[in-house]
Design an enzyme around this catalytic site. Structure first.
Site, PDB file in Angstrom:
ATOM      1  N   ALA A 182      51.671 -19.167  75.688  1.00 58.33           N
ATOM      2  CA  ALA A 182      52.482 -18.018  75.286  1.00 58.33           C
ATOM      3  C   ALA A 182      52.338 -17.696  73.803  1.00 58.33           C
ATOM      4  CB  ALA A 182      53.941 -18.258  75.645  1.00 58.33           C
ATOM      5  N   THR A 183      52.150 -18.713  72.974  1.00 59.89           N
ATOM      6  CA  THR A 183      52.014 -18.439  71.542  1.00 59.89           C
ATOM      7  C   THR A 183      50.821 -17.521  71.292  1.00 59.89           C
ATOM      8  OG1 THR A 183      53.035 -20.546  70.976  1.00 59.89           O
ATOM      9  CG2 THR A 183      51.689 -19.503  69.268  1.00 59.89           C
ATOM     10  N   GLN A 207      60.272 -18.018  79.418  1.00 62.99           N
ATOM     11  CA  GLN A 207      61.311 -18.816  80.086  1.00 62.99           C
ATOM     12  C   GLN A 207      61.689 -18.283  81.461  1.00 62.99           C
ATOM     13  OE1 GLN A 207      62.694 -21.742  79.394  1.00 62.99           O
ATOM     14  NE2 GLN A 207      61.673 -22.009  77.434  1.00 62.99           N
ATOM     15  N   HIS A 267      53.023 -24.161  81.346  1.00 62.22           N
ATOM     16  CA  HIS A 267      53.747 -25.429  81.253  1.00 62.22           C
ATOM     17  C   HIS A 267      55.265 -25.276  81.261  1.00 62.22           C
ATOM     18  CE1 HIS A 267      55.099 -25.777  76.914  1.00 62.22           C
ATOM     19  NE2 HIS A 267      54.212 -24.816  76.759  1.00 62.22           N
ATOM     20  N   CYS A 297      60.198 -26.596  68.715  1.00 66.68           N
ATOM     21  CA  CYS A 297      59.443 -26.406  67.480  1.00 66.68           C
ATOM     22  C   CYS A 297      60.259 -26.787  66.258  1.00 66.68           C
ATOM     23  CB  CYS A 297      59.040 -24.943  67.346  1.00 66.68           C
ATOM     24  SG  CYS A 297      58.751 -24.169  68.927  1.00 66.68           S
TER      25      CYS A 297
HETATM   26  C1  PLP Z   1      57.668 -22.250  75.025  1.00 67.61           C
HETATM   27  C2  PLP Z   1      57.861 -20.864  74.565  1.00 67.61           C
HETATM   28  C3  PLP Z   1      56.858 -20.189  73.852  1.00 67.61           C
HETATM   29  C4  PLP Z   1      55.567 -20.869  73.438  1.00 67.61           C
HETATM   30  O1  PLP Z   1      54.787 -21.158  74.547  1.00 67.61           O
HETATM   31  P1  PLP Z   1      53.459 -22.056  74.426  1.00 67.61           P
HETATM   32  O2  PLP Z   1      52.761 -21.849  75.712  1.00 67.61           O
HETATM   33  O3  PLP Z   1      53.949 -23.449  74.255  1.00 67.61           O
HETATM   34  O4  PLP Z   1      52.690 -21.558  73.271  1.00 67.61           O
HETATM   35  C5  PLP Z   1      57.082 -18.885  73.483  1.00 67.61           C
HETATM   36  N1  PLP Z   1      58.222 -18.254  73.812  1.00 67.61           N
HETATM   37  C6  PLP Z   1      59.203 -18.852  74.502  1.00 67.61           C
HETATM   38  C7  PLP Z   1      60.426 -18.093  74.852  1.00 67.61           C
HETATM   39  C8  PLP Z   1      59.058 -20.180  74.895  1.00 67.61           C
HETATM   40  O5  PLP Z   1      60.039 -20.773  75.580  1.00 67.61           O
END
Ligand code: PLP
Length: 389
Positions: free
Chosen positions: A73-74, A181, A203, A329
């Site tokens: 997601a990042t 989420q 994940h 984080c």
């Molecule tokens: C976990 C999360 C991310 C980051 O996701 P990654 O796949 O770990 O980079 C971004 N936004 C939200 C709302 C998250 O819960």
């Protein structure tokens, strides 16, 4: 790690063994490069890639061609915000968001500001909600995109995505939602909610780490992006790099399981969260719930207990409970939650917040035990007392 109850599913979920079994052959036997479709190895990988696209598309009710696979997601957030900023700069450079967003979104919007763009931050109420009239009034001629998450990773608060989407559609601005989420937990259908770009990550719903995706609307509107990773032209030049086939297979498998099981999984999570909430309410006053109890994700419960500090609580339970005070984080260097700060909660609520987040592998026994440990620990810390902040 046996014996430590895992209540940190918002940070990451365990891999579903059925997902792992689907991934396994693609590490060693079917190792081909999905672009090498002139031979059987490449064809095998490419077929797996296409099946994964179809499975994710079915979960999200979108077309497979509207999906880009990323490292999570990042990266999807970076591609959505920076890609749109660079592509649409001639039309305008104004973005709208809120300070309750994930760090990835906040950082990318700071980047936008550094690049000469402008960001308007909507006010956030005590439950983490925004005001739709304010949103409407903040959109101007130069506005390119509204960035508001689907469900909050710390409080579980869900924005009125459909209404936000309608406003954006009416005003002709793009709507990007970080749905990391909510994807695989509740109905997260970008098209029917007028979401034009949407980020998600495997994940967070029982898939592997290091793989995720971005939905980009293909028509009405057809969204264009400047690619952020350039190279071999994979994924129609939208995201270069040899495809992570084992990860993508895992994402597809997780999507397919979510499609058939998420309704019953979420019902179970909701019940367990409710029973934990009720038990703690009865045992640990004064306390409060952050983010409200309506319009929220089924798997998250964010509570503050007066006269303790979350930092001390987490130290105390280290050998028995795995949970956090906010997003993963921010826990390495202990800092209070920027989300709760943005909600303007008074100090004790921010200082004592704990996020309980469960998943489909969490059972009633785990929750009962976690409740008892929480009661004992909070009572013990309250007895000790601490210098008041
Ligand atoms: C976990 C999360 C991310 C980051 O996701 P990654 O796949 O770990 O980079 C971004 N936004 C939200 C709302 C998250 O819960």
């Amino acid at each position: 790690m046996s014996g430590i109850i895992y209540l940190d599913c918002s940070a990451t979920t365990p891999l579903d063994p059925r997902v792992f079994r689907e991934m396994e052959p693609f590490f060693i036997n079917h190792f081909g490069n999905a672009s090498s479709t002139n031979h059987a190895y490449g064809k095998k990988a490419n077929t797996a890639f296409e099946l994964a696209l179809d499975r994710v598309a079915e979960l999200l009710f979108v077309n497979p061609g509207e999906l880009i696979f990323t490292s999570g997601a990042t990266e999807s957030v970076n591609l959505a915000i920076k890609g749109v900023f660079e592509r649409y700069a001639a039309r305008g450079k104004h973005f709208i968001s809120a300070k309750t967003e994930h760090r990835a979104v906040l950082d990318c919007l700071e980047w936008v500001e550094k690049k000469g763009g402008q960001v308007s931050w909507l006010a956030v109420d005590k439950k983490g909600g925004i005001d739709l009239d304010e949103l409407q009034a903040t959109i101007k001629k130069e506005t390119v995109m509204v960035c508001l998450m689907w469900g909050n990773n710390e409080t579980g608060h869900i924005h009125p995505i459909e209404k936000i989407g309608e406003i954006c559609r009416e005003k002709g601005v793009l709507f990007f939602s970080d749905a990391t989420q909510s994807t695989g937990k509740i109905e997260t259908h970008p098209k029917s909610s007028h979401v034009d770009l949407m980020a998600f990550s495997a994940h967070k719903f029982y898939g592997p780490k290091g793989v995720g995706g971005l939905y980009v609307s293909g028509k009405n509107p057809r969204v264009k992006l400047r690619p952020q990773i350039q190279g071999g032209g994979q994924q129609d030049n939208r995201r270069a790099g040899t495809l992570n086939i084992p990860g993508i297979v895992g994402l597809g498998a997780a999507a397919s399981l979510a499609k058939s099981e998420m309704v019953s999984d979420s019902r179970k999570s909701r019940e367990l969260i409710l029973s934990l909430h009720n038990y703690l309410l009865q045992e640990l006053q004064p306390m409060c719930v952050n983010g409200g109890t309506e319009h929220k994700l089924p798997h998250i419960l964010n509570l503050s207990f007066k006269n303790i500090r979350s930092k001390d609580f987490l130290n105390e339970v280290e050998g028995s409970l795995a949970l956090s005070s906010g997003s993963a984080c921010s826990t390495r260097n202990y800092r209070v939650s920027h989300v709760l700060r943005a909600m303007q909660l008074i100090d004790w609520k921010v200082q004592s917040a704990l996020r309980f987040s469960i998943g489909k592998f969490t059972d009633r026994e785990d929750v009962l035990k976690a409740g008892e440990i929480t009661v004992d620990t909070v009572n013990q810390l309250r007895k000790l007392g601490f210098p008041h902040v």
